[in-house]
Design a protein around this motif. Structure first.
Motif, mmCIF file in Angstrom:
data_model
loop_
_atom_site.group_PDB
_atom_site.id
_atom_site.type_symbol
_atom_site.label_atom_id
_atom_site.label_comp_id
_atom_site.label_asym_id
_atom_site.label_seq_id
_atom_site.Cartn_x
_atom_site.Cartn_y
_atom_site.Cartn_z
ATOM 1 N N GLY A 1 -74.268 -70.222 16.621
ATOM 2 C CA GLY A 1 -75.536 -70.853 16.958
ATOM 3 C C GLY A 1 -75.468 -71.960 17.983
ATOM 4 N N ALA A 2 -74.282 -72.206 18.568
ATOM 5 C CA ALA A 2 -74.124 -73.257 19.579
ATOM 6 C C ALA A 2 -72.851 -72.984 20.356
ATOM 7 C CB ALA A 2 -74.069 -74.630 18.933
ATOM 8 N N PRO A 3 -72.748 -73.452 21.615
ATOM 9 C CA PRO A 3 -71.512 -73.312 22.391
ATOM 10 C C PRO A 3 -70.346 -74.001 21.680
ATOM 11 C CG PRO A 3 -73.330 -73.990 23.799
ATOM 12 C CD PRO A 3 -73.818 -74.123 22.395
ATOM 13 N N PRO A 4 -69.107 -73.630 21.999
ATOM 14 C CA PRO A 4 -67.944 -74.166 21.273
ATOM 15 C C PRO A 4 -67.899 -75.684 21.155
ATOM 16 C CG PRO A 4 -67.269 -72.362 22.691
ATOM 17 C CD PRO A 4 -68.709 -72.615 22.990
ATOM 18 N N GLN A 5 -67.994 -76.408 22.283
ATOM 19 C CA GLN A 5 -67.866 -77.864 22.220
ATOM 20 C C GLN A 5 -68.973 -78.498 21.391
ATOM 21 O OE1 GLN A 5 -67.663 -79.162 26.306
ATOM 22 N NE2 GLN A 5 -65.439 -78.899 26.398
ATOM 23 N N GLN A 6 -70.188 -78.001 21.553
ATOM 24 C CA GLN A 6 -71.320 -78.552 20.800
ATOM 25 C C GLN A 6 -71.170 -78.266 19.309
ATOM 26 O OE1 GLN A 6 -75.174 -77.413 22.375
ATOM 27 N NE2 GLN A 6 -76.167 -77.735 20.397
ATOM 28 N N ASP A 7 -70.734 -77.058 18.980
ATOM 29 C CA ASP A 7 -70.561 -76.682 17.575
ATOM 30 C C ASP A 7 -69.480 -77.532 16.906
ATOM 31 O OD1 ASP A 7 -70.777 -74.870 15.198
ATOM 32 O OD2 ASP A 7 -68.730 -74.347 15.794
#
Length: 305
Positions: free
Chosen positions: A292-298
């Motif tokens: 549900g989110a890009p890697p860094q954001q997740d």
């Protein structure tokens, strides 16, 4: 897939409270606690949690207080005090705590099981053939009996006796397997133990995938090792795990990449390469779709929570 759920019995309430107290002694704040007994982990949450993608390993999950929910394929499984959740094969699921509070936190445990021990014990017990069931069910929810709760409490209490744990823990774990094979979870475990059964062959294929998820996957080769045609293999694999072999491999890769970034501080590009991706953009796209989110954001969100 349909999951049979039995209602918790009031006669187990006192024992379940004892199990909750035993867990709370060692899990005194929110978190997941690995223990000196490698197969045993303890868990505590002070409130409901967001759904989390994870892999349920072959093992027994118990909630002594609170409530949990797991989404397996399209099926929703709920379990709480007085119930046991048995995963008969490693499965990708979406799991979260649905009931917990500061006053009554969710208190639970997970005990991983060894398939070899199950097969060996089932053979030694010479169990009668289980009643004919519609299909192998990879997750079952059953009522806990007082004897099983009792041995779980004794296993946890061994953490107070580190000098004795290496000798006694395997005996208690063996007793748990015996009681599971003698109880309502037995039919599914016997499916797993039956030599040459489709569920056993798929379990072996899943084990291979877990050990080799970073390698290229040829489904036809995996089917041949399972002594099935590719179409039959795909059908059995989806019926048991709720997903295709390629999707299962993808979830394993993305779960591992997430752990590498979260626990070791590895950047997304390096994590993608380590788990078998050749394209960073494809990795980021598939990661975002699953979590549900890009890697860094997740990963930043997970660290904050």
């Amino acid at each position: 897939m349909k999951y049979r759920v039995s209602e918790p019995m009031s006669t187990t309430t006192t024992c379940t409270h004892g199990l909750a107290r035993a867990i709370a002694r060692f899990a005194q704040s929110d978190g997941d606690y690995a223990t000196a007994i490698p197969a045993l982990s303890l868990h505590r949450r002070k409130g409901p949690t967001e759904p989390l993608h994870c892999i349920f390993s072959l093992g027994l999950g118990v909630v002594a207080q609170g409530q949990k929910q797991a989404l397996v394929g399209k099926e929703v499984v709920n379990y709480g005090p007085g119930q046991s959740m048995l995963a008969s094969i490693d499965l990708p699921v979406i799991s979260h705590v649905t009931r917990a509070s500061i006053e009554e936190p969710m208190l639970g445990l997970m005990l991983t099981l060894d398939s070899g021990d199950i097969v060996k014990t089932a053979a030694e017990m010479q169990l009668p053939a289980p009643p004919r069931t519609p299909a192998f069910t990879p997750i079952t929810i059953e009522t806990l009996d007082d004897a099983l709760i009792g041995v779980l409490i004794r296993l946890i209490e061994l953490l107070d006796q580190p000098a004795l744990a290496p000798q006694l823990a395997p005996l208690f774990q063996q007793e748990i397997i015996v009681r599971l094979l003698a109880g309502p979870h037995s039919p599914q475990l016997q499916h797993l133990a039956a030599n040459g059964s489709p569920s056993q062959q798929i379990a072996r294929a899943v084990t291979w995938l877990k050990q080799n998820f970073s390698k290229g996957l040829q489904v036809d080769d995996l089917a041949a090792h399972a002594h099935m045609s590719p179409s039959t293999f795909r059908q059995h694999f989806r019926n048991i795990t709720g997903t295709s072999p390629l999707q299962y491999q993808k979830q394993l890769r993305l779960q591992e990449a997430r752990q590498l970034m979260l626990n070791l501080g590895i950047d997304a590009g390096s994590a993608a390469i380590q788990v078998g991706y050749e394209s960073a953009s494809q990795f980021s796209r598939e990661y975002s779709r699953l979590f549900g989110a890009p890697p860094q954001q997740d990963v930043r969100r997970l660290r904050l929570s």
